[in-house]
Scaffold this motif. Structure first.
Motif, short mmCIF file in Angstrom:
data_model
loop_
_atom_site.label_atom_id
_atom_site.label_comp_id
_atom_site.label_asym_id
_atom_site.label_seq_id
_atom_site.Cartn_x
_atom_site.Cartn_y
_atom_site.Cartn_z
N HIS A 139 -2.11 -2.62 -7.11
CA HIS A 139 -1.25 -1.49 -6.78
C HIS A 139 0.10 -1.67 -7.47
CE1 HIS A 139 -4.04 0.00 -3.73
NE2 HIS A 139 -4.26 -1.27 -3.47
N ASP A 173 9.53 -2.79 1.83
CA ASP A 173 8.80 -1.57 2.19
C ASP A 173 8.08 -1.77 3.52
OD1 ASP A 173 7.09 0.64 2.36
OD2 ASP A 173 6.85 0.75 0.18
N LYS A 174 8.52 -1.03 4.51
CA LYS A 174 7.95 -1.18 5.87
C LYS A 174 6.47 -0.79 5.93
CE LYS A 174 11.99 -0.82 8.89
NZ LYS A 174 13.14 -0.43 8.07
N ARG A 175 6.03 -0.02 4.93
CA ARG A 175 4.63 0.46 4.96
C ARG A 175 3.63 -0.61 4.52
NH1 ARG A 175 5.75 5.42 1.13
NH2 ARG A 175 6.83 3.65 0.19
N TRP A 176 4.14 -1.67 3.90
CA TRP A 176 3.21 -2.72 3.46
C TRP A 176 2.55 -3.40 4.65
CZ3 TRP A 176 7.22 -5.17 -0.41
CH2 TRP A 176 7.22 -4.42 -1.60
N GLY A 177 1.24 -3.58 4.55
CA GLY A 177 0.50 -4.27 5.61
C GLY A 177 0.40 -5.76 5.29
N ASP A 194 -0.95 -6.59 1.81
CA ASP A 194 0.02 -6.33 0.74
C ASP A 194 1.04 -7.47 0.65
OD1 ASP A 194 -1.20 -3.84 0.42
OD2 ASP A 194 0.18 -2.86 1.83
N ARG A 195 1.55 -7.86 1.81
CA ARG A 195 2.56 -8.93 1.84
C ARG A 195 1.98 -10.24 1.34
NH1 ARG A 195 6.69 -7.07 5.26
NH2 ARG A 195 6.06 -5.09 6.13
N LYS A 220 10.53 -7.53 2.82
CA LYS A 220 11.19 -6.56 3.70
C LYS A 220 11.47 -5.23 2.98
CE LYS A 220 13.42 -10.06 6.56
NZ LYS A 220 14.60 -10.92 6.67
N ASN A 239 3.20 -0.70 -6.95
CA ASN A 239 4.42 -1.14 -6.23
C ASN A 239 4.38 -2.63 -5.89
OD1 ASN A 239 2.48 -0.84 -4.25
ND2 ASN A 239 3.82 0.16 -2.77
#
Length: 404
Positions: free
Chosen positions: A4, A36-40, A43-44, A34, A6
């Motif tokens: 992805h 992007d709050k949408r990352w699960g 992703d992290r 920190k 991003n």
């Protein structure tokens, strides 16, 4: 695996800070996660593990990609391309990945893997140093072990919970752990996960602490009611363990030159329910002089090269310099000479480092024992822990006794 944009760009940004600005990898990753709050969780984990991987193998990947520091944006993507190609990840059709020479990357990897300094991705001087101090064969094994991802190990806080109860509580929060033989309070996570979000952590039932580090407090042979001084306490991982072994009885004076680290220790001690810790910032020579001859036990967890913890701090390979190592050895000896005076006659002291180099370890102890301040001490026992033998951090600890 589908890449992805991003996440890949966030990884490139993190690498730019670590490589070009000399920032610490753990701090950069913490900040990046920190963004992007949408990352699960997945992703992290991709950002953290990919960043650490490329930091760990920087020299090898840069050699394959034919790029030099400081890395331009384009060259950071070339490093990423090498990482993805060697893992068999299909690169998307983005301009950054045009004309990827897949066969050439694999060919160069095969030929460079025959040379240790590239295969293990370390500076020339460090390869020479390790070989000289540990011998060719042992260094070969040790540096290979230190390039593996470190397992996540926690220490049950026995002031609040037993190891068995903690294991059950974590299982209810869907975190599987396993006991480790010969490490009484340790649990190793079966799979990596964010354990700081668990109720068990918030309640102070455990601390994250590597298995090797957990041996140090036991090595000091503390008992409830004693007066103990932890001289280089930092944020207090070992201080908190000592408090648990002393069942909150007696006194632990935790000193450090960094007041902000002791603030963190206070916060951790509150969560852990450790009430017998007295943090004191070393802001003048008086702080230590006042303690001379007063302690039953002294812990010197000395500043060191950190070579034993490269698996969790891979960027240390690139920050360390040979001249720093030289001045570090002088600091270690000065600390030993000065802080050993805190001990009462008949008391015991542990000198510990998270390094695998004898010049920071046994040689420092011998040097101290042959000095004026060391003449009243004897070496009771010492232990060298190698990552290649245990799978945990490399460590050294020596128990010294002062004559009555």
């Amino acid at each position: 695996m589908r890449l992805h944009r991003n996440l890949v760009f966030a990884t490139a940004d993190a690498l730019a800070e670590i490589f070009n600005e000399g920032a610490y990898a753990d701090k950069v990753i913490e900040k990046t996660l920190k963004r992007d709050k949408r990352w699960g969780a997945r992703d992290r984990s991709f950002i953290a593990e990919t960043t650490y991987d490329i930091v760990r193998w920087k020299r090898l990947y840069a050699e394959i990609a034919e790029v030099k520091e400081p890395f331009s944006r384009e060259n950071l993507f070339r490093l990423f391309t090498v990482w993805a190609t060697l893992r068999g990840i299909k690169l998307p059709d983005w301009p950054q990945f045009e004309n990827t020479p897949t066969r050439r990357i694999k060919g160069k990897f095969d030929s460079l893997s025959k040379i240790r300094k590239y295969r293990e991705s370390i500076p020339d001087w460090l390869d020479e140093k390790g070989k000289k101090e540990l011998g060719e064969q042992l260094w070969e094994k040790e540096i290979a072990a230190l390039n593996k991802q470190a397992p996540v190990v926690i220490r049950a806080n026995t002031l609040k919970i037993s190891v068995a109860e903690l294991q059950q509580k974590l299982q209810k929060e869907e975190i599987e752990t396993k006991r480790i033989k010969n490490y009484p309070e340790a649990l190793e996570l079966v799979e990596r996960s964010n354990i700081f979000r668990t109720e068990a952590f918030k309640n102070g039932f455990f601390e994250v602490q590597d298995a090797s580090s957990q041996l140090v407090a036991h090595f000091l042979e503390v008992e409830p009611g004693m007066r103990v001084v932890d001289t280089c306490a930092g944020a207090g991982g070992k201080t908190l363990h000592l408090a648990a072994l002393m069942q909150n009885k007696g006194q632990i004076i935790a000193t450090d030159i960094y007041g902000n680290k002791l603030k963190e220790l206070k916060r951790r001690a509150r969560r852990a329910g450790a009430h017998n810790i007295d943090p004191r910032t070393i802001d003048s020579t008086k702080v230590i002089k006042k303690l001379y001859g007063t302690a039953d036990r002294v812990l010197i967890d000395a500043p060191c090269s950190g070579l034993g913890v490269l698996s969790r701090n891979p960027d240390a390979k690139w920050k360390l310099q040979p001249e720093f190592l030289e001045s570090l050895r002088n600091t270690q000896f000065e600390i030993l000479e000065k802080y050993s005076r805190i001990l009462k006659p008949g008391g015991k002291m542990v000198y510990a480092t998270c390094s695998v180099l004898p010049s920071e370890n046994k040689e420092q102890v011998d040097r101290f024992l042959n000095s004026e301040n060391g003449k009243d001490f004897k070496l009771s026992k010492d232990k060298t822990i190698l990552s290649s033998e245990t799978g945990y951090d490399g460590f050294y600890m020596a128990l010294l006794e002062k004559d009555s």
